[in-house]
Write a protein that holds these residues in place. Structure first.
Motif, short mmCIF file in Angstrom:
data_model
loop_
_atom_site.label_atom_id
_atom_site.label_comp_id
_atom_site.label_asym_id
_atom_site.label_seq_id
_atom_site.Cartn_x
_atom_site.Cartn_y
_atom_site.Cartn_z
N GLU A 124 0.84 -1.21 0.00
CA GLU A 124 0.00 0.00 0.00
C GLU A 124 0.87 1.26 0.00
OE1 GLU A 124 -2.27 0.12 3.60
OE2 GLU A 124 -0.52 -0.08 4.90
N ASP A 125 0.27 2.34 -0.42
CA ASP A 125 0.92 3.64 -0.33
C ASP A 125 1.01 4.03 1.14
OD1 ASP A 125 1.94 6.14 -1.10
OD2 ASP A 125 -0.05 7.04 -1.07
N ILE A 126 2.15 4.54 1.56
CA ILE A 126 2.33 4.93 2.96
C ILE A 126 2.33 6.44 3.07
CG2 ILE A 126 3.86 4.85 4.97
CD1 ILE A 126 4.93 2.18 3.93
N THR A 127 1.36 6.96 3.83
CA THR A 127 1.25 8.40 4.02
C THR A 127 1.23 8.81 5.49
OG1 THR A 127 -1.18 8.30 3.96
CG2 THR A 127 -0.04 8.67 1.86
N LYS A 128 1.00 7.84 6.39
CA LYS A 128 0.92 8.13 7.83
C LYS A 128 1.90 7.24 8.59
CE LYS A 128 -3.91 9.68 7.80
NZ LYS A 128 -3.59 11.09 8.10
N VAL A 145 3.55 2.31 9.44
CA VAL A 145 4.83 1.63 9.63
C VAL A 145 5.06 1.31 11.11
CG1 VAL A 145 5.94 2.43 7.53
CG2 VAL A 145 6.02 3.87 9.59
N GLY A 146 3.94 1.19 11.84
CA GLY A 146 4.01 0.65 13.20
C GLY A 146 4.03 1.63 14.34
N LEU A 147 4.00 2.94 14.08
CA LEU A 147 4.01 3.88 15.19
C LEU A 147 2.62 3.98 15.80
CD1 LEU A 147 6.38 6.79 14.13
CD2 LEU A 147 6.87 4.48 14.95
N GLU A 148 2.59 4.20 17.10
CA GLU A 148 1.33 4.20 17.84
C GLU A 148 1.13 5.52 18.56
OE1 GLU A 148 1.83 0.85 20.42
OE2 GLU A 148 1.43 -0.63 18.84
N GLY A 149 -0.01 5.63 19.25
CA GLY A 149 -0.32 6.82 20.03
C GLY A 149 -0.44 8.05 19.17
N GLU A 150 0.15 9.15 19.62
CA GLU A 150 0.02 10.42 18.90
C GLU A 150 0.64 10.38 17.51
OE1 GLU A 150 2.35 13.66 20.41
OE2 GLU A 150 3.83 12.32 21.31
N TRP A 151 1.54 9.42 17.28
CA TRP A 151 2.21 9.33 15.99
C TRP A 151 1.37 8.61 14.93
CZ3 TRP A 151 6.86 11.61 14.90
CH2 TRP A 151 7.57 12.12 15.99
N ALA A 152 0.44 7.79 15.36
CA ALA A 152 -0.26 6.90 14.44
C ALA A 152 -0.96 7.63 13.29
CB ALA A 152 -1.26 6.04 15.20
N LEU A 208 -0.38 10.75 12.34
CA LEU A 208 0.41 11.88 11.87
C LEU A 208 0.84 11.64 10.42
CD1 LEU A 208 1.52 14.55 13.06
CD2 LEU A 208 3.64 13.32 13.55
N SER A 209 0.46 12.55 9.54
CA SER A 209 0.85 12.43 8.13
C SER A 209 2.34 12.68 7.96
CB SER A 209 0.06 13.43 7.27
OG SER A 209 -1.32 13.13 7.30
N ILE A 210 2.97 11.92 7.09
CA ILE A 210 4.40 12.04 6.85
C ILE A 210 4.67 13.20 5.89
CG2 ILE A 210 6.49 10.86 6.07
CD1 ILE A 210 5.04 8.20 6.59
N THR A 211 5.45 14.16 6.35
CA THR A 211 5.89 15.26 5.50
C THR A 211 7.20 14.86 4.83
OG1 THR A 211 4.96 16.79 7.13
CG2 THR A 211 6.33 17.74 5.40
N ASP A 254 10.52 19.71 11.93
CA ASP A 254 9.21 19.14 11.59
C ASP A 254 9.11 17.73 12.16
OD1 ASP A 254 6.92 18.11 10.43
OD2 ASP A 254 7.39 18.81 8.41
N ARG A 255 8.34 17.54 13.24
CA ARG A 255 8.25 16.24 13.91
C ARG A 255 7.70 15.15 13.01
NH1 ARG A 255 5.03 15.38 17.85
NH2 ARG A 255 6.32 14.09 19.22
N SER A 256 6.93 15.51 12.01
CA SER A 256 6.29 14.51 11.14
C SER A 256 7.13 14.16 9.92
CB SER A 256 4.93 15.03 10.67
OG SER A 256 5.08 16.17 9.84
N ALA A 257 8.32 14.75 9.80
CA ALA A 257 9.08 14.70 8.56
C ALA A 257 9.88 13.42 8.35
CB ALA A 257 10.02 15.90 8.48
N ALA A 258 10.10 13.13 7.09
CA ALA A 258 11.07 12.14 6.64
C ALA A 258 11.74 12.71 5.40
CB ALA A 258 10.41 10.82 6.31
N GLY A 259 13.02 12.43 5.25
CA GLY A 259 13.75 12.92 4.08
C GLY A 259 15.04 12.15 3.91
N TYR A 260 15.79 12.48 2.87
CA TYR A 260 17.03 11.76 2.60
C TYR A 260 18.15 12.74 2.30
CZ TYR A 260 15.78 12.71 -2.26
OH TYR A 260 15.45 13.35 -3.44
#
Length: 331
Positions: free
Chosen positions: A166-170, A174-181, A183-186, A230-236
């Protein structure tokens, strides 16, 4: 991966790496690797002067600056012009003669080599100058423990050629729980002129296309800075741009396999799947000597002093066997 096979075989036998504005003070030197004792100190020679122009990789921009400063201590009459706007700017600069050297965070593409060869009648020369781990960064507070390459693909790509379900947007996907579950990935990344962009597209996206939601940046340091804010971020970005505000994500080659972090040991062994050489290309006609200033600058980089700069700037130094192989190119 795209590491040159000749250098690969001449490095350590186990090395299977497959198929950078902050100063030293802002990025910690790697404490988990040391310069091999057998790597020799640089020995200055007489008669080196002139101007050395460099056009190419942003990832290598800081290294180029620090190397040039170290080199000028030996040769104060050498003048440097360093421009780092992306690896794709190196080949045309070498072809047009507006650069003496072209730093690149990827190998030249076949069409770039062909254009060079069409003009000069021979291929460009290259040396590997450092090892880099192309890291997936997240905010330092993110509790993620690891991702598979197919998951990385599903996060960043529009095509999912890695085959993830599936497309991953949150983050919850990928297994995060609580307040992170929820949260949209920036998403943050480099622009298309960057070799880092090309390498990530080739190796992490399985040659797929980036999502239109990836916020492209002109420099590696900007990518990392935005992730740290940005707490919700991912990048390379290249590992040399890691700061205290971010952390690297361990990556596995397949779903369900063990994930490995972007450490020197894991890069040397090939366990970390997004390792690469950093390169410097230059123009040398067959049977002709390398220009003295280019030869000595590259020799300086391949010395203990040059590799200490690699280490201080947060990248991974070459092994003695890699350096010996590269030195052959300069003879």
């Amino acid at each position: 991966m795209n590491m040159n096979k000749g250098l690969l075989l001449a490095g350590v036998a186990a090395l299977a790496l497959g198929v950078s504005t902050f100063g030293f003070s802002a990025r910690a030197a790697r404490a988990d690797v040391k310069i091999e004792e057998a790597i020799e100190k640089y020995k200055p020679v007489a008669g080196v002067s002139g101007t050395l122009s460099s056009v190419g990789s942003d990832t290598l921009n800081n290294l180029m600056t620090f190397w040039s400063e170290g080199f000028k201590k030996h040769y104060p009459n050498v003048t440097f012009a360093v421009e780092g706007k992306g690896s794709s700017t190196a080949p045309p600069a070498l072809i047009d003669g507006t650069a003496d050297i072209g730093p690149m965070s990827r190998e030249m593409k076949a069409e770039e080599i062909k254009k060079f060869e069409d003009k000069f009648g021979y291929k460009p020369s290259l040396v590997g100058v450092a090892v880099d781990a192309l890291a997936v960064f997240v905010h330092k507070d993110n509790p993620i423990k690891g991702l598979s390459l197919p998951q990385v693909d599903a996060i960043f790509s529009a095509n999912r050629k890695g085959g993830y379900k599936e497309d991953i947007t949150k983050w919850g996907q990928v297994g995060l729980e609580g307040e992170w579950a929820n949260l949209s990935i920036t998403l943050y990344g480099r622009n298309s002129a960057s070799g880092t962009y090309g390498f990530f597209k080739e190796n992490a996206l399985y040659k797929g296309d980036f999502k239109s939601t990836v916020k492209e940046q002109p420099g590696s340091s900007t990518v990392v800075q935005l992730i740290s804010e940005d707490r919700s971020a991912a990048g390379y970005s290249g590992i040399g741009y890691k700061t205290a505000g971010v952390k690297t994500v361990p990556i596995s080659k397949k779903d369900g396999a063990e994930a490995f972090d972007a450490t020197p040991e894991n890069c040397y062994s090939g366990k970390y799947p997004l390792s690469r050489f950093l390169w410097i290309y230059f123009n040398r006609a067959p049977g002709k000597e390398v220009s003295p200033v280019v030869k000595e600058f590259l020799s300086f980089i391949l010395s203990r002093e040059g590799q200490e700069i690699v280490l201080k700037d947060g990248f991974i130094p070459l092994t003695k066997k890699m350096i010996d192989k590269n030195r052959e190119v300069l003879k």
